[in-house]
Design an enzyme around this catalytic site. Structure first.
Site, short mmCIF file in Angstrom:
data_model
loop_
_atom_site.label_atom_id
_atom_site.label_comp_id
_atom_site.label_asym_id
_atom_site.label_seq_id
_atom_site.Cartn_x
_atom_site.Cartn_y
_atom_site.Cartn_z
N PRO A 128 0.82 -1.23 0.00
CA PRO A 128 0.00 0.00 0.00
C PRO A 128 0.85 1.28 0.00
O PRO A 128 0.51 2.24 -0.69
CB PRO A 128 -0.82 -0.14 1.29
N THR A 158 -1.25 -8.83 -9.49
CA THR A 158 -1.95 -9.36 -10.67
C THR A 158 -1.78 -10.88 -10.71
O THR A 158 -0.66 -11.37 -10.52
CB THR A 158 -1.40 -8.71 -11.95
N ARG A 243 8.42 -4.88 -18.67
CA ARG A 243 7.99 -3.65 -19.37
C ARG A 243 7.92 -3.87 -20.88
O ARG A 243 7.11 -3.23 -21.58
CB ARG A 243 8.92 -2.49 -18.98
N ARG A 268 -19.62 4.14 -41.89
CA ARG A 268 -20.56 5.10 -41.28
C ARG A 268 -20.70 6.32 -42.19
O ARG A 268 -19.68 6.92 -42.59
CB ARG A 268 -20.02 5.51 -39.91
N GLN A 279 -11.60 15.08 -43.88
CA GLN A 279 -10.17 15.20 -43.57
C GLN A 279 -9.89 15.05 -42.06
O GLN A 279 -8.86 14.51 -41.67
CB GLN A 279 -9.66 16.55 -44.07
N GLU A 367 3.63 -1.81 -13.72
CA GLU A 367 5.04 -2.10 -14.06
C GLU A 367 5.84 -0.80 -14.24
O GLU A 367 6.75 -0.72 -15.06
CB GLU A 367 5.14 -3.05 -15.24
N1 CAA Z 1 18.36 -3.68 -13.13
C1 CAA Z 1 19.19 -4.04 -12.13
N2 CAA Z 1 19.43 -3.26 -11.05
C2 CAA Z 1 18.81 -2.07 -10.98
C3 CAA Z 1 17.94 -1.63 -12.01
C4 CAA Z 1 17.72 -2.49 -13.12
N3 CAA Z 1 16.90 -2.13 -14.10
N4 CAA Z 1 17.45 -0.41 -11.66
C5 CAA Z 1 18.02 -0.08 -10.47
N5 CAA Z 1 18.83 -1.09 -10.08
C6 CAA Z 1 19.67 -1.11 -8.88
C7 CAA Z 1 20.60 0.10 -8.87
O1 CAA Z 1 21.78 -0.18 -9.59
C8 CAA Z 1 20.86 0.30 -7.39
O2 CAA Z 1 21.84 -0.62 -6.96
P1 CAA Z 1 23.12 -0.12 -6.07
O3 CAA Z 1 22.50 0.49 -4.84
O4 CAA Z 1 23.87 -1.37 -5.81
O5 CAA Z 1 23.84 0.88 -6.91
C9 CAA Z 1 19.54 -0.14 -6.74
O6 CAA Z 1 18.86 -0.96 -7.70
C10 CAA Z 1 18.67 1.03 -6.37
O7 CAA Z 1 18.41 1.78 -7.54
P2 CAA Z 1 17.85 3.25 -7.49
O8 CAA Z 1 18.72 4.05 -6.57
O9 CAA Z 1 17.67 3.73 -8.88
O10 CAA Z 1 16.46 3.04 -6.75
P3 CAA Z 1 15.26 4.04 -6.47
O11 CAA Z 1 14.74 3.80 -5.12
O12 CAA Z 1 15.64 5.44 -6.84
O13 CAA Z 1 14.12 3.49 -7.43
C11 CAA Z 1 12.89 3.32 -9.43
C12 CAA Z 1 14.26 3.39 -8.77
C13 CAA Z 1 13.17 3.28 -10.92
C14 CAA Z 1 12.02 4.52 -9.11
C15 CAA Z 1 12.18 2.01 -8.98
O14 CAA Z 1 11.82 2.07 -7.62
C16 CAA Z 1 10.98 1.66 -9.80
O15 CAA Z 1 11.11 1.10 -10.90
N6 CAA Z 1 9.75 1.93 -9.30
C17 CAA Z 1 8.55 1.47 -9.94
C18 CAA Z 1 8.14 0.15 -9.39
C19 CAA Z 1 7.32 -0.66 -10.34
O16 CAA Z 1 7.53 -0.66 -11.54
N7 CAA Z 1 6.39 -1.42 -9.79
C20 CAA Z 1 5.62 -2.30 -10.58
C21 CAA Z 1 5.08 -3.39 -9.71
S1 CAA Z 1 4.79 -4.90 -10.54
C22 CAA Z 1 3.41 -4.73 -11.46
O17 CAA Z 1 2.91 -3.67 -11.67
C23 CAA Z 1 2.91 -6.01 -12.05
C24 CAA Z 1 1.53 -5.98 -12.52
O18 CAA Z 1 0.60 -5.63 -11.83
C25 CAA Z 1 1.25 -6.44 -13.87
#
Ligand code: CAA
Length: 395
Positions: A128, A158, A243, A268, A279, A367
């Site tokens: 949440p 999901t 993604r 239509r 257009q 995502e």
């Molecule tokens: N691959 C591997 N490692 C990664 C990465 C990637 N793509 N992106 C970041 N990391 C690593 C970084 O290298 C970093 O590691 P170190 O500390 O060792 O350097 C660590 O992760 C932290 O990265 P950030 O400092 O960038 O983290 P942040 O807190 O600033 O967050 C963010 C980054 C992009 C905002 C991330 O939190 C994010 O993607 N948020 C969105 C979450 C999301 O997409 N949720 C979806 C849920 S699932 C879903 O939706 C499924 C469904 O219902 C269908």
């Protein structure tokens, strides 16, 4: 550049298209209205190999490539976005995650039934208070000998209400934030697991998302995915691949809306001629078609980059986020225009376009929202320039 798809990719796409027309199209409107999870067609998708397209055959998958996966997923989404997200979660977030990060024992036990579609999977990161701020988790896993005791509440999972296995991200060390997150493969039949509220949604109504609750759930150490503290990186890596799936889903929804709008415009009549002669309508259709082409190219590029990455290990985060961002926003715009071209009947539940519009919206949210994709893209591009300039630019 060679834009041709291979014979195998074409065959998988055609198989998915034919299945979607024959089995899903007749029920798509009804399951949306009734908000009914399509157990039977999901089972058949598994039998056809659509639930583990990229997974090697020895682990229950179809052993095909990422381009085949996005083409097949697009075809399913063209007919029903709910089936598409169920398929995308199973393929990208669960099967791929188990294949990439699982031990051999985990692959035998969990990946084979998931990739062959015999068991349903889900991926649970969100809580949440932790949506976009994904590392702000409160669900804990406390070590107890060879076991971990999990407590907490996850949201918006999901497939969660029906899943057999769920990849769940927990906190094992709060003081280490990103580095204190650990992933587990949870068996939903075990004591301590329950399903909470199932969400009532605007779109993708036949795909169910809900809360899952852990009350002293015990996960064995052999069910930990990756090492302690690696969970956040695993979550992000899996989302890169997820993604691309959502881009393909958005592509399919947009293609269906565009095609129905073009056909409707030719049939239509208004002011004594087909509205396709005006257009204003032609400009709408031209913009829709052009955006759709860009969606296709960005999505296929991201898929291709992921295929390269499987050989080279190079990240494809940037391409995946750009494809997801552009495809989802284009899908919302294209479905909105499709309703506009249909006029009043487009607003009616008798026609499909209102469903496409409702279904498209979620692709801008799950995502990673469009805003999160822009953050990812901007950070990546700036880090690239900073490296070139010898500047330290972490975020
Ligand atoms: N691959 C591997 N490692 C990664 C990465 C990637 N793509 N992106 C970041 N990391 C690593 C970084 O290298 C970093 O590691 P170190 O500390 O060792 O350097 C660590 O992760 C932290 O990265 P950030 O400092 O960038 O983290 P942040 O807190 O600033 O967050 C963010 C980054 C992009 C905002 C991330 O939190 C994010 O993607 N948020 C969105 C979450 C999301 O997409 N949720 C979806 C849920 S699932 C879903 O939706 C499924 C469904 O219902 C269908």
């Amino acid at each position: 550049m060679d834009f041709r798809i291979t014979e195998e990719q074409r065959m998988i796409q055609e198989m998915a298209r034919e299945f979607a027309q024959r089995e899903i199209a007749p029920i798509a409107k009804e399951i949306d209205e009734e908000e009914r999870f399509p157990h039977e067609t999901v089972r058949k998708m598994g039998e056809l190999g659509l639930m583990g397209i990229e997974i090697p055959e020895e682990y229950g998958g179809a052993g095909a490539d990422t381009i085949s996966y996005v083409l097949a997923l697009k075809e399913i989404a063209r007919v029903c976005a709910s089936h598409a997200v169920i398929m995308s979660v199973q393929n990208s977030l669960v099967a791929y995650g188990l294949w990439k990060f699982g031990t051999e024992e985990q692959k035998q036990k969990f990946l084979i039934p998931v990739a062959s579609g015999k068991k349903l999977g889900a991926y649970s990161l969100t809580e949440p208070q932790a949506g976009s701020d994904a590392s702000n988790l409160l669900t804990t896993a406390v070590r107890d000998g060879d076991w971990y005791v999990i407590n907490g509440r996850k949201a918006w999972v999901t497939n969660g209400p029906h899943a057999d296995y769920i990849i769940v991200f927990t906190v094992t060390d709060k003081s280490r934030r990103h580095h204190g997150i650990t992933a587990f493969i949870v068996d939903t039949k075990r004591e301590g697991f329950s399903v909470g509220k199932v969400e009532k949604k605007l779109g993708i109504r036949a795909a169910h998302s809900g809360e899952i609750i852990f009350e002293n759930y015990r996960a064995h150490v052999s069910e930990r995915l990756g090492e302690e503290g690696q969970g956040f990186k695993i979550a992000m890596h899996i989302l890169d691949t997820g993604r691309i799936g959502i881009a393909a889903q958005a592509w399919g929804i947009a293609e269906a809306a565009y095609e129905e709008a073009a056909r409707y415009a030719l049939q239509r009549e208004a002011f004594g001629q087909p509205i396709a002669r005006f257009q204003a309508i032609q400009f709408y259709l031209a913009d829709m078609r052009t955006r759709l082409e860009a969606v296709k190219l960005l999505t296929l590029q991201a898929a291709w980059k992921k295929m390269q990455s499987l050989q080279t290990g190079e990240p494809y985060t940037q391409e995946a986020s750009m494809a997801k961002l552009f495809a989802s926003e284009a899908a919302v715009e294209i479905t909105r225009k499709a309703i506009q071209i249909h006029g009043g009947v487009g607003y009616s539940r008798e026609f499909n376009v209102e469903r496409y519009y409702r279904d498209a919206k979620i692709t801008e949210i799950y995502e990673g929202t469009s805003e999160i994709q822009r953050i990812v893209i901007a950070r990546n591009l700036l880090q690239g320039f900073a490296r070139e300039l010898g500047i330290d630019f972490k975020k």
